[in-house]
Every structure is written in structure tokens, then in C-alpha cells.
Scaffold this active site. Structure first.
Site, PDB file in Angstrom:
ATOM      1  N   HIS A   1      33.467 -60.160   3.739  1.00 23.16           N
ATOM      2  CA  HIS A   1      33.391 -58.787   3.931  1.00 23.16           C
ATOM      3  C   HIS A   1      32.259 -58.329   5.014  1.00 23.16           C
ATOM      4  O   HIS A   1      32.517 -57.489   5.838  1.00 23.16           O
ATOM      5  CB  HIS A   1      32.738 -58.045   2.468  1.00 23.16           C
TER       6      HIS A   1
ATOM      7  N   LYS B   1      37.928 -54.551 -15.667  1.00 22.27           N
ATOM      8  CA  LYS B   1      37.501 -54.256 -16.999  1.00 22.27           C
ATOM      9  C   LYS B   1      35.837 -54.919 -16.977  1.00 22.27           C
ATOM     10  O   LYS B   1      34.973 -54.241 -17.738  1.00 22.27           O
ATOM     11  CB  LYS B   1      38.309 -54.745 -18.123  1.00 22.27           C
TER      12      LYS B   1
ATOM     13  N   ARG C   1      43.073 -62.399   5.716  1.00 20.61           N
ATOM     14  CA  ARG C   1      42.506 -63.800   5.601  1.00 20.61           C
ATOM     15  C   ARG C   1      43.570 -64.781   5.792  1.00 20.61           C
ATOM     16  O   ARG C   1      43.334 -65.718   6.530  1.00 20.61           O
ATOM     17  CB  ARG C   1      41.831 -64.141   4.208  1.00 20.61           C
TER      18      ARG C   1
ATOM     19  N   SER D   1      35.951 -62.787  -3.590  1.00 20.61           N
ATOM     20  CA  SER D   1      34.923 -62.621  -4.427  1.00 20.61           C
ATOM     21  C   SER D   1      35.139 -63.034  -5.852  1.00 20.61           C
ATOM     22  O   SER D   1      34.279 -63.730  -6.656  1.00 20.61           O
ATOM     23  CB  SER D   1      34.936 -60.981  -4.894  1.00 20.61           C
TER      24      SER D   1
END
Ligand code: PNS
Length: 168
Positions: A23, A47, A96, A134
Site C-alpha cells: 500500500h 466483522k 498485484r 493484509s
């Protein structure tokens, strides 16, 4: 879009849970192309996020504190509505690998359908970050793996703090 779009303001939207060096690479590349970049953190995407939206904003602000043309904000709801409000002229997305393409292509065309004047600009990160995500960072870290060099040191510190706070 109501009003003229501000000169070369681009939005880099995402979950950033957490921010990775991939990022960072895309944000810095974009900051060379656009006058201003807004890193826009989506609220309530997952969530069970590792970091709250406020924590993610604080982390990203810390990482880019030396860059006056990089702003960090949150958004909720439709991305194109947020882009309209901020009068952005482009959305930035990182690509990517080919596997990213189909989802990104669909999103870019849907966003164009919703707001034809907003362009999506795809950027490729440096090769050494093409395998980063991530999700993998969180998995590796939670299992005791080394994430140094894959995330900014600020992120690593926050992850360590979070890890000890939950007593894991
Ligand atoms: O980092 P991510 O999770 O790949 O980012 C995805 C994001 C935030 C760009 C996407 O989920 C999004 O734009 N969400 C906002 C809701 C929206 O506008 N949905 C329609 C997209 S075509």
C-alpha cells in the site's frame, strides 16, 4: 459531478487492516502523479477487524506524517458518493497479479457506471510486494511469523501492542 473536480485529487480507498508496504508503495507512486491523495479507510468492512477504523487512520497518519499532500480519512457507503463529496477526479487501485484483475475490473466498471467522470487508475507495486496482502500479514503475525520489511515499522509496533493487549 456537482462543481468542477479539484485539480488532480485522487482517492486511494481500501480496508488497510493493516497498511502494508505494498500500500505504501502505491500511495507514494500516486503522490508523484496527483496533487493530493486521500487514503480513504472503509469503515465497517470486516466483522472482526484487527484494528478499528480510528486506529487504522491513526496508523496511516503516523506513517505519512511527513507528506502534506497525503490526507487520511474514513468513508462509509458508496465510494463514488464519497468521491463526489471530496470532488476527486480519480480512484487509485493497486494491481498485484492477474488474480486481482477480475474483481478490480468489475469494480472499476461499476464505479464508472455510477459516476462516468470518475476514472480508476491502476498502479503496480514494486515486484517485492506483489505477494503481500493484509490478510496474509495478519495470519503470519498471529502465528508468530516475521513481518518486518513487509509492513511499515509503525504498523509492526501497533500489531505487537495489539497482540500483547489481547494477551495472545
Ligand atoms: O482494500 P479492499 O478491501 O480491497 O477495498 C475494497 C473497497 C473499499 C475499495 C471496496 O469494497 C469499496 O469501494 N467499498 C465501498 C462500497 C462501494 O462503493 N461498493 C461498490 C464498489 S463497485
Amino acid at each position: 459531478m456537482p462543481g468542477a473536480p479539484q485539480g488532480r485529487l485522487a482517492i486511494f480507498p481500501g480496508s488497510f487492516d493493516p497498511l502494508t508496504n505494498g500500500h505504501v508503495d502505491i500511495i507514494l507512486r500516486s503522490a508523484h502523479l496527483f496533487e493530493r491523495i486521500i487514503v480513504a479507510v472503509l469503515v465497517n468492512a470486516e466483522k472482526n477487524p484487527l484494528f478499528s477504523a480510528d486506529e487504522r487512520v491513526a496508523i496511516i497518519r503516523e506513517v505519512f506524517k511527513e507528506y502534506p499532500n497525503i490526507e487520511v480519512d474514513t468513508f462509509d457507503g458508496l465510494l463514488v458518493e464519497y468521491a463526489r463529496r471530496r470532488r476527486a477526479s480519480a480512484l487509485i487501485r493497486g494491481l498485484r497479479a492477474v488474480s486481482d484483475f477480475e474483481y478490480e475490473f468489475q469494480m472499476a466498471l461499476m464505479n464508472r457506471h455510477l459516476e462516468p467522470t470518475l476514472e480508476t487508475v491502476f498502479m503496480m507495486p514494486a515486484e517485492q510486494y506483489t505477494y503481500l496482502s493484509s490478510r496474509l500479514i495478519k495470519e503470519v503475525f498471529s502465528l508468530g511469523g516475521e513481518v518486518r520489511g513487509l509492513v511499515p515499522s509503525t504498523v509492526e509496533q501497533w500489531m505487537r501492542r495489539k497482540h500483547s493487549a489481547v494477551g495472545a
